[in-house]
Design an enzyme around this catalytic site. Structure first.
Site, short mmCIF file in Angstrom:
data_model
loop_
_atom_site.label_atom_id
_atom_site.label_comp_id
_atom_site.label_asym_id
_atom_site.label_seq_id
_atom_site.Cartn_x
_atom_site.Cartn_y
_atom_site.Cartn_z
N SER A 1 -3.93 2.26 6.48
CA SER A 1 -3.17 1.33 5.64
C SER A 1 -3.09 -0.08 6.23
O SER A 1 -2.64 -1.00 5.55
CB SER A 1 -1.77 1.87 5.40
OG SER A 1 -1.04 1.94 6.60
N LYS B 1 7.98 1.69 3.62
CA LYS B 1 7.45 0.38 4.00
C LYS B 1 8.21 -0.75 3.30
O LYS B 1 8.49 -1.79 3.93
CB LYS B 1 5.97 0.32 3.63
CG LYS B 1 5.10 1.28 4.44
CD LYS B 1 3.65 1.25 3.98
CE LYS B 1 2.80 2.22 4.80
NZ LYS B 1 1.39 2.25 4.36
#
Length: 862
Positions: A717, A760
């Site tokens: 990611s 996140k």
């Protein structure tokens, strides 16, 4: 064997010891031995195996080796031979190096020839001799010898040694079961001390090596002292052996006596209609079996086990094994289920009272209750709560049990490596017991508890088995109706048990085990949720635990918010509760000091404001990481998922003169390294689009670093933020301030979706990020957050991208590298950009593109 040889041989054995001594003792006592016979200095040598010949002693010797037979054949009228023991009895053909140098001259009394060519002889020792040298080795040994004489000692001087030896020898004969008592009388009748010492030494129960050491001692006194030492050790060994045999015999006699007495007592009690303790146990077990609801085949099997128990003596080890097995299996809640009435509204009230938020979990539990209310015999679901530490996974299990009206059982699986922890041990093993599943049902007292398998992601495995494989049957609805525990050896129905597993991550859970569970993600709490949890749950609980009454402390909202943001950084609320506990302890001390000054005074409320937290908690521990804008190119902010929640990640890049290498630091994993390589390859392929000269990749090394190098980092990611950082350093366009990004990249420039979006996003919110760049396919994840936690992302902007070109153009400031350098030099836009003098000179000399000046991290590649 001939009769005359058998008679002589018998005289030298223990059973014929008296008769043998009758012939040898008078000779030794009267001096009618062969000590004074003349001896040649050259004597034939006959090696002995496991035998030592002492002076004056008669022993039989078997002769079978060719050299020894040749020696006998050559004797003629000569009867004296040097008998020497060989050092290693396993050597069949000894050489002169295999023989001891000290032996005994013996006179052969009789020779008995055997048809197979061997012979048996009777020999009597004469004198000790030393082999000086061998003069012949074939066909037999011949050696030059010297006679060893013992210094003459008065009999009175040796009398003390003789008495001690006689006493010890008599003791040995008394303790030895294989020596007749008559041997003791024979020993007492020996008057010659020298003959006594040699006779006892020859008949010692020791190795030939120890006898050789005795024979080699120079003086008769030394031989006597060594003999006394050996006899003393032998007596100690015999006494210890006799003690052990006596104890074993007494224990066996006692056990047999108790057995017969118990049998007689049992017979008497049966005649009187009374029952002993064993029979009473059997009756109680039968009564308990009759009350249990279990299958007929199992009932018949247990009935046989009880019959077996009634026939086993209580002193037998099998009695306790069988009794423990029956006690365990009859203490299980066979067929017993909770009969709590299901009320969906009450269950919802209980769940809301104990936990704030977690709407998906609550909705799933209420759906299960609704179906259970309509279909009472449905199989229980098998859930797995996955989330960071401190979000309430374990406490949620207790609330579910309370809402269902069932018992709650928790088993911690962290660090469990033995399959027997799940399935139990065979009952035949010492200390055997059922596995944790059956033990948990025994504690619950019902066959349908809420059973929590805590920390299932931390199971291990080793040579003792794999516990996760044993859990496959437990957590499979199509199999767990007949779960088999090794200890029980009978199936048990687990289909009505509601299993709830908890984990911090799914990565370490084997795929077959994960496939059997319904995974429910429990994400971290937002700041708004933490505020509510602190005010409604944590602060009241800590006040009660610290003895603070309502109204005695007031913690302002700004103070709680500052504790959340500046003193803790977590997805859950565990550390938040610790900090609130610290505040309550300090407040409790203030109240206690007021009571010390005036016990009857009214307690003044303590108000905790944001600016007074330093007094209670000390200096702030965490600070927003992106409060200051990034003023240099090559730095991008990424977002990462961790088992403890989300976090932001700085990606830093710089370039130095070199050969186009890519240097990666920051303890990056393989996947993250591959993302960096893919990002650089994509940037090279699109260099013309981004106006990056080819020389930049050829003559410059790029160094990519991720700070906090002590922490391992991995995952795809970070690909978007790595590519953005590299594009920024090569184009000298800074990344926009307070912007973060996440996503996986491909060599084709696509942006792929990633997981952990909620964690996140919350981490970005905590760090002061105002805009997040996300893959287009993660748009639904943000919409889900907006539906459930709209307050958590208030004020944040989200942008979505499917291609990296669009994302880089959006993320970087719209200013070219040339314009950035023009501004750096203070030139007007219309002015041309002249080269640096030293650069022009070096370019002309080397014909290579080099660095320009490096001010404020600005680098010229052309």
């Amino acid at each position: 064997m001939r009769d005359d040889f058998r008679d002589i041989f018998y005289e030298t054995t223990q059973s014929g010891l008296l008769d043998g001594l009758a012939k040898t003792i008078p000779q030794a006592a009267s001096g009618a031995t062969h000590h004074d016979a003349p001896l040649d200095s050259l004597l034939p040598v006959l090696p002995l195996r496991n035998t030592v010949l002492f002076p004056d002693i008669i022993i039989p010797v078997s002769i079978g080796r060719k050299k020894s037979i040749a020696l006998l054949d050559s004797l003629g009228e000569k009867k004296f031979v040097a008998f020497v023991t060989q050092a290693d009895p396993n050597v069949d053909e000894p050489t002169e190096d295999d023989l001891f140098r000290l032996g005994t001259v013996g006179m052969i009394l009789k020779i008995l020839r055997i048809p197979d060519g061997s012979a048996n002889i009777i020999v009597q020792g004469v004198k000790r001799v030393r082999l000086v040298r061998f003069t012949q080795t074939e066909p037999f040994f011949v050696a030059e010898t010297s006679v060893l004489h013992d210094a003459p000692k008065p009999l009175a001087q040796l009398d003390g040694y003789a008495r001690s030896i006689k006493h010890l020898a008599s003791k040995v004969i008394e303790l030895s079961p294989n020596i007749p008592n008559e041997a003791s009388y024979a020993v007492q009748n020996i008057d010659n001390p020298t003959f006594l010492i040699h006779f006892i030494s020859s008949n010692l129960n020791v190795s030939a090596l120890e006898k050789q050491e005795l024979l080699a001692l120079d003086s008769i006194e030394a031989r006597a002292e060594k003999l006394i030492e050996i006899l003393t050790k032998e007596i100690q060994a015999l006494e210890l052996a006799n003690q052990i045999q006596t104890k074993v015999k007494m224990d066996m006699d006692k056990a047999q006596r108790e057995f017969f007495l118990r049998q007689q007592l049992k017979t008497i009690q049966n005649e009187l209609g009374e029952y002993d303790g064993q029979m009473q146990d059997v009756i109680k077990l039968r009564e308990l079996l009759a009350k249990k609801q279990m299958p007929d085949d199992l009932r018949a099997q247990l009935d046989k086990e009880i019959d077996k128990l009634s026939r086993i003596p209580q002193i037998s080890p099998d009695y306790s094994v069988t009794r423990n097995y029956l006690d365990t299996i009859l203490s299980l809640p066979w067929g017993h289920y909770s009969n709590a009435k299901i009320n969906l509204r009450e269950a919802e009230r209980v769940l809301n009272a104990d936990h704030y938020g977690l709407e998906k979990v609550k909705k799933r539990i209420l759906e299960y209750l609704a179906v259970l209310k309509l279909k009472s015999n449905m199989k229980a679901p098998i859930l797995c709560f996955v989330g960071p530490p401190g979000v309430g996974k374990t406490s949620l299990g207790r609330s579910i049990a309370k809402a269902l009206g069932r018992s709650f059982v928790r088993v911690s699986l962290g660090g469990v490596r033995d399959e027997a922890e799940i399935r139990g041990h065979r009952k035949t093993y010492i200390g055997a017991m059922p596995g944790r599943i059956i033990q948990g049902l025994k504690r619950a007292g019902a066959s349908d508890p809420v059973f929590m398998l805590d920390e299932i992601d931390k199971l291990g495995n080793d040579f003792r088995g794999d516990p996760s494989s044993a859990l496959l049957e437990v957590l499979d609805p199509s199999q767990n109706h007949s779960f088999s525990d090794h200890y029980l050896e009978v199936p048990y129905d687990l289909s009505r048990v509601m299993f709830i597993a908890t984990a911090n991550t799914l990565d370490t859970i084997p795929l077959p085990l994960r496939d059997r569970m319904e995974v429910i993600a429990i994400n971290g709490y937002t700041e708004f949720e933490k505020m509510h949890i602190a005010k409604e749950y944590l602060i009241p609980r800590q006040m009660e635990e610290h003895g603070i009454k309502e109204g005695q402390v007031i913690i302002e909202d700004d103070a709680i918010r500052k504790v959340i943001n500046s003193y803790t950084r977590e997805a859950g609320v565990r550390n938040l509760e610790r900090e609130l506990a610290s505040i309550c302890r300090s407040v409790a001390m203030d109240i206690a000091l007021q009571l010390d000054d005036n016990p009857n005074a009214d307690i003044k409320p303590v108000r905790v404001a944001a600016d007074s937290l330093k007094k209670y908690l000390g200096l702030e521990k965490f600070f927003p990481e992106v409060d200051e804008p990034v003023l240099m190119p090559g730095v991008a902010v990424g977002l990462a998922w961790t088992p403890a929640g989300g976090d932001i990640l700085f990606i830093e890049s710089t370039v130095t003169k070199g050969t186009g290498r890519l240097i990666l630091t920051g303890q990056l994993g393989d996947v993250m390294k591959e993302s960096a390589q893919a990002a650089l390859s994509y940037l090279k392929s699109c260099a013309e689009y981004f106006r990056i000269p080819d020389e930049a990749f050829k003559y410059w090394d790029v160094h990519l670093h991720v700070p906090q190098g002590a922490i391992p980092k991995d995952g795809p990611s970070a690909g978007v933020s790595i590519l953005t950082s590299l594009a920024s350093i090569f184009t000298q366009r800074r990344v926009k301030g307070k912007i973060a990004m996440t996503g996986e990249i491909t060599l084709r420039g696509h942006v792929l979706p990633v997981g952990g979006i909620k964690e996140k996003v919350l981490a970005a919110k905590r760090a002061g990020i105002v805009e997040i760049l996300l893959p287009e396919k993660n748009r639904n994840d943000v919409l889900d957050i907006m539906e459930t936690n709209a307050d958590a992302i208030e004020g944040m902007k989200f942008s979505y991208f499917a291609e990296m070109d669009d994302l880089i153009d959006y993320a970087l400031e719209p200013i070219s590298a040339e314009e950035a350098e023009r501004r750096y030099r203070g030139l007007e836009p219309k002015d041309a950009l002249p080269p640096y003098p030293e650069e022009e000179e070096q370019n002309n000399a080397k014909n290579e593109p080099l660095a320009a000046k490096k001010g404020d991290m600005m680098i010229k590649f052309y």
